[in-house]
Design a protein around this motif. Sequence first.
Motif, PDB file in Angstrom:
ATOM      1  N   LYS A   1      -7.685  -5.319   0.398  1.00  0.00           N
ATOM      2  CA  LYS A   1      -6.412  -4.639   0.251  1.00  0.00           C
ATOM      3  C   LYS A   1      -6.477  -3.547  -0.498  1.00  0.00           C
ATOM      4  O   LYS A   1      -5.648  -2.317   0.001  1.00  0.00           O
ATOM      5  N   LEU A   2      -6.964  -3.507  -1.678  1.00  0.00           N
ATOM      6  CA  LEU A   2      -7.041  -2.279  -2.512  1.00  0.00           C
ATOM      7  C   LEU A   2      -8.128  -1.167  -1.772  1.00  0.00           C
ATOM      8  O   LEU A   2      -7.672  -0.014  -1.681  1.00  0.00           O
ATOM      9  N   GLY A   3      -8.908  -1.460  -0.873  1.00  0.00           N
ATOM     10  CA  GLY A   3      -9.850  -0.495  -0.333  1.00  0.00           C
ATOM     11  C   GLY A   3      -9.028   0.195   0.842  1.00  0.00           C
ATOM     12  O   GLY A   3      -9.297   1.186   1.252  1.00  0.00           O
ATOM     13  N   SER A   4      -8.406  -0.584   1.520  1.00  0.00           N
ATOM     14  CA  SER A   4      -7.745  -0.108   2.721  1.00  0.00           C
ATOM     15  C   SER A   4      -6.127   0.436   2.387  1.00  0.00           C
ATOM     16  O   SER A   4      -5.456   0.880   3.441  1.00  0.00           O
ATOM     17  N   SER A   5      -5.728   0.452   1.228  1.00  0.00           N
ATOM     18  CA  SER A   5      -4.619   0.882   0.672  1.00  0.00           C
ATOM     19  C   SER A   5      -4.289   2.465   0.991  1.00  0.00           C
ATOM     20  O   SER A   5      -5.170   3.197   0.899  1.00  0.00           O
ATOM     21  N   THR A   6      -3.159   2.999   1.344  1.00  0.00           N
ATOM     22  CA  THR A   6      -2.831   4.379   1.375  1.00  0.00           C
ATOM     23  C   THR A   6      -2.370   4.954   0.342  1.00  0.00           C
ATOM     24  O   THR A   6      -1.648   6.031   0.311  1.00  0.00           O
ATOM     25  N   VAL A   7      -1.811   4.032  -0.745  1.00  0.00           N
ATOM     26  CA  VAL A   7      -1.151   4.407  -1.661  1.00  0.00           C
ATOM     27  C   VAL A   7      -1.999   5.139  -2.747  1.00  0.00           C
ATOM     28  O   VAL A   7      -3.172   4.810  -2.737  1.00  0.00           O
ATOM     29  N   GLY A   8      -1.426   5.647  -3.995  1.00  0.00           N
ATOM     30  CA  GLY A   8      -2.431   6.229  -5.016  1.00  0.00           C
ATOM     31  C   GLY A   8      -2.878   7.514  -4.415  1.00  0.00           C
ATOM     32  O   GLY A   8      -2.817   8.083  -3.575  1.00  0.00           O
ATOM     33  N   SER A   9      -3.787   8.127  -5.349  1.00  0.00           N
ATOM     34  CA  SER A   9      -4.359   9.101  -5.126  1.00  0.00           C
ATOM     35  C   SER A   9      -5.462   9.630  -6.281  1.00  0.00           C
ATOM     36  O   SER A   9      -5.499   8.674  -7.080  1.00  0.00           O
TER      37      SER A   9
ATOM     38  N   TYR B   1      -2.813  -0.631  -8.331  1.00  0.00           N
ATOM     39  CA  TYR B   1      -2.826  -2.215  -8.630  1.00  0.00           C
ATOM     40  C   TYR B   1      -2.203  -2.973  -7.689  1.00  0.00           C
ATOM     41  O   TYR B   1      -1.402  -2.541  -7.035  1.00  0.00           O
ATOM     42  N   LEU B   2      -2.497  -4.380  -7.904  1.00  0.00           N
ATOM     43  CA  LEU B   2      -1.950  -5.201  -6.894  1.00  0.00           C
ATOM     44  C   LEU B   2      -0.656  -5.736  -7.817  1.00  0.00           C
ATOM     45  O   LEU B   2      -0.613  -6.361  -8.730  1.00  0.00           O
ATOM     46  N   ASN B   3       0.499  -5.798  -7.032  1.00  0.00           N
ATOM     47  CA  ASN B   3       1.744  -6.158  -7.450  1.00  0.00           C
ATOM     48  C   ASN B   3       2.295  -7.384  -6.604  1.00  0.00           C
ATOM     49  O   ASN B   3       2.666  -7.145  -5.449  1.00  0.00           O
ATOM     50  N   ALA B   4       2.190  -8.588  -6.771  1.00  0.00           N
ATOM     51  CA  ALA B   4       2.481  -9.509  -6.058  1.00  0.00           C
ATOM     52  C   ALA B   4       1.705  -9.725  -4.618  1.00  0.00           C
ATOM     53  O   ALA B   4       2.291  -9.950  -3.594  1.00  0.00           O
ATOM     54  N   GLY B   5       0.499  -9.359  -4.489  1.00  0.00           N
ATOM     55  CA  GLY B   5      -0.422  -8.982  -3.615  1.00  0.00           C
ATOM     56  C   GLY B   5      -0.211  -7.788  -2.867  1.00  0.00           C
ATOM     57  O   GLY B   5      -0.950  -7.567  -1.712  1.00  0.00           O
ATOM     58  N   THR B   6       0.547  -6.897  -3.170  1.00  0.00           N
ATOM     59  CA  THR B   6       0.710  -5.644  -2.425  1.00  0.00           C
ATOM     60  C   THR B   6       0.180  -4.450  -3.219  1.00  0.00           C
ATOM     61  O   THR B   6       0.484  -4.273  -4.604  1.00  0.00           O
ATOM     62  N   ALA B   7      -0.523  -3.431  -2.831  1.00  0.00           N
ATOM     63  CA  ALA B   7      -0.978  -2.691  -3.440  1.00  0.00           C
ATOM     64  C   ALA B   7       0.052  -1.400  -3.766  1.00  0.00           C
ATOM     65  O   ALA B   7       0.654  -1.102  -2.917  1.00  0.00           O
ATOM     66  N   THR B   8      -0.007  -1.038  -5.102  1.00  0.00           N
ATOM     67  CA  THR B   8       1.037  -0.277  -5.598  1.00  0.00           C
ATOM     68  C   THR B   8       0.382   0.766  -6.427  1.00  0.00           C
ATOM     69  O   THR B   8      -0.284   0.614  -7.258  1.00  0.00           O
TER      70      THR B   8
END
Length: 199
Positions: free
Chosen positions: A55-63, A69-76
């Motif tokens: 999940k973290l590796g495929s997330s498009t959020v962040g820069s 970080y994971l918030n209830a299973g969602t990359a935030t």
Amino acid sequence: MGLEGLVTVEKIRAAINASLSGLSNSDATITITKNDGTTSTITINNVANATTATKLGSSTVGSGVKAIYLNAGTATASNSTVGNSNTPVYLNNGTFTACSSSIGSGWTVSNGTAGWARENTTGFTIQWWVGNTDATYRSITYPRSFSTLYYANVIASSNCETFVTGVSNTSISFCLCDGYNDDRWSGSQPCRLYACGLT
């Protein structure tokens, strides 16, 4: 496994093969078609079923400047603007908080035989000088002036005793004497200075 067991396994395998007419896949979905025309699908390795690392590796959020970080299973993405390259941050009851002390570039150093090292926040400075002095009454000027002098001293080799005659924020004065009979020396002698204070 005995012969009877092998026969049973083969019967089960034949029954499974007889009940299926097709198997296909599209991306992460596998479709199983039965002989009666009905199908079953299995979806694997999608975001909903992925591991935390995926999940973290495929997330498009962040820069490059926004941690995720994971918030209830969602990359935030973190929306924190605290901290910088010298000030780390930590979580304080769920809030990103900057440390009260900076790291990494707190000291400025001037190298050499006449040098100093200064802590940039407090101004605390260590100074040194290495060389020869040649006089009856000798003096060494600090590499940089102190605003407040805490300590200064000179040592010499060749069985010399050092007698400090004066210190200031800019220099130290001293005499060298023979360690055996206290006669003052006027010849060239190697000396080392150490001083500390605020600059």
